[in-house]
Write an enzyme that holds these catalytic residues in place. Structure first.
Site, mmCIF file in Angstrom:
data_model
loop_
_atom_site.group_PDB
_atom_site.id
_atom_site.type_symbol
_atom_site.label_atom_id
_atom_site.label_comp_id
_atom_site.label_asym_id
_atom_site.label_seq_id
_atom_site.Cartn_x
_atom_site.Cartn_y
_atom_site.Cartn_z
ATOM 1 N N ASN A 1 17.444 70.437 13.983
ATOM 2 C CA ASN A 1 18.841 70.872 13.898
ATOM 3 C C ASN A 1 19.749 69.731 13.408
ATOM 4 O O ASN A 1 20.551 69.176 14.162
ATOM 5 C CB ASN A 1 19.299 71.406 15.259
ATOM 6 C CG ASN A 1 20.601 72.175 15.164
ATOM 7 O OD1 ASN A 1 21.322 72.094 14.173
ATOM 8 N ND2 ASN A 1 20.903 72.909 16.209
ATOM 9 N N TYR B 1 26.911 65.451 16.779
ATOM 10 C CA TYR B 1 26.936 64.613 17.980
ATOM 11 C C TYR B 1 27.033 63.129 17.634
ATOM 12 O O TYR B 1 27.712 62.372 18.322
ATOM 13 C CB TYR B 1 25.721 64.899 18.858
ATOM 14 C CG TYR B 1 25.748 66.288 19.448
ATOM 15 C CD1 TYR B 1 26.853 66.740 20.156
ATOM 16 C CD2 TYR B 1 24.679 67.159 19.289
ATOM 17 C CE1 TYR B 1 26.888 68.016 20.693
ATOM 18 C CE2 TYR B 1 24.705 68.438 19.823
ATOM 19 C CZ TYR B 1 25.819 68.861 20.526
ATOM 20 O OH TYR B 1 25.857 70.123 21.051
#
Length: 183
Positions: free
Chosen positions: A157, A164
């Site tokens: 992903n 993040y």
């Protein structure tokens, strides 16, 4: 005539191509009229939460793993209080959610916050809603005196990993996640 209609009608449209005008009109509506909120989930949100779980599972190619139903979720979230949920809404329509709970660091002697899932509907991505959900969780961690904030991301992903990392997060290279499902 509403302000919006007056504003759009006053733009010299002959000088604009249709695609540019459509983008401008959409941006204007978004900036002026859209209301975005993040709120704590309520018991009557159980079906909405389950819907997000199914959509997240489909995105993560894990739909076959979903065994949750409304009864299980209601009991876990609102009776046992095993986790908490934030709901993101655009114009009172749910567009995303975050599921989180407390973990504990024996070395720090304090609770931490663990993000189980953060998901924004694909058609609402790129509006900053995921960032706002994430920042809300950081604020919750600060307010509750959490020592750290942890989560896991699927290795494939890349959009989430990039997201993040944009906050300064780093993967824990020395740790391996284990799971026991039959006991």
């Amino acid at each position: 005539m509403q302000i919006y209609e007056f504003f759009i009608l006053s733009i010299p449209t002959a000088e604009w191509d249709n695609e540019l005008f459509s983008k401008f009109e959409l941006l204007f509506k978004y900036l002026v009229f859209m209301e975005f909120i993040i709120r704590a989930a309520k018991p009557d949100d159980t079906g909405i939460i389950l819907g997000f779980i199914y959509q997240l599972a489909e995105y993560e190619k894990l739909k076959h793993d979903v065994t949750a139903n409304e009864e299980i979720l209601y009991d876990s979230l609102f009776v046992k209080k095993s986790a908490e949920v934030l709901i993101a809404e655009e114009d009172y329509i749910p567009v995303g959610f975050a599921v989180y709970f407390h973990n504990f660091s024996t070395f720090k002697g304090k609770a931490g916050l663990y993000l189980e899932d953060l998901f924004v509907l694909p058609e609402h991505r790129g509006k900053g809603y995921g960032k706002k959900l994430f920042l809300s969780l950081i604020q919750i961690a600060k307010e509750r005196g959490c020592e750290r904030f942890d989560w896991s991301v699927l290795k494939w992903n890349e959009p989430s990993i990039k997201f993040y990392k944009s906050f300064g997060a780093e993967p824990l290279e020395d740790w391996v996640t284990f799971r026991l499902t039959k006991f």
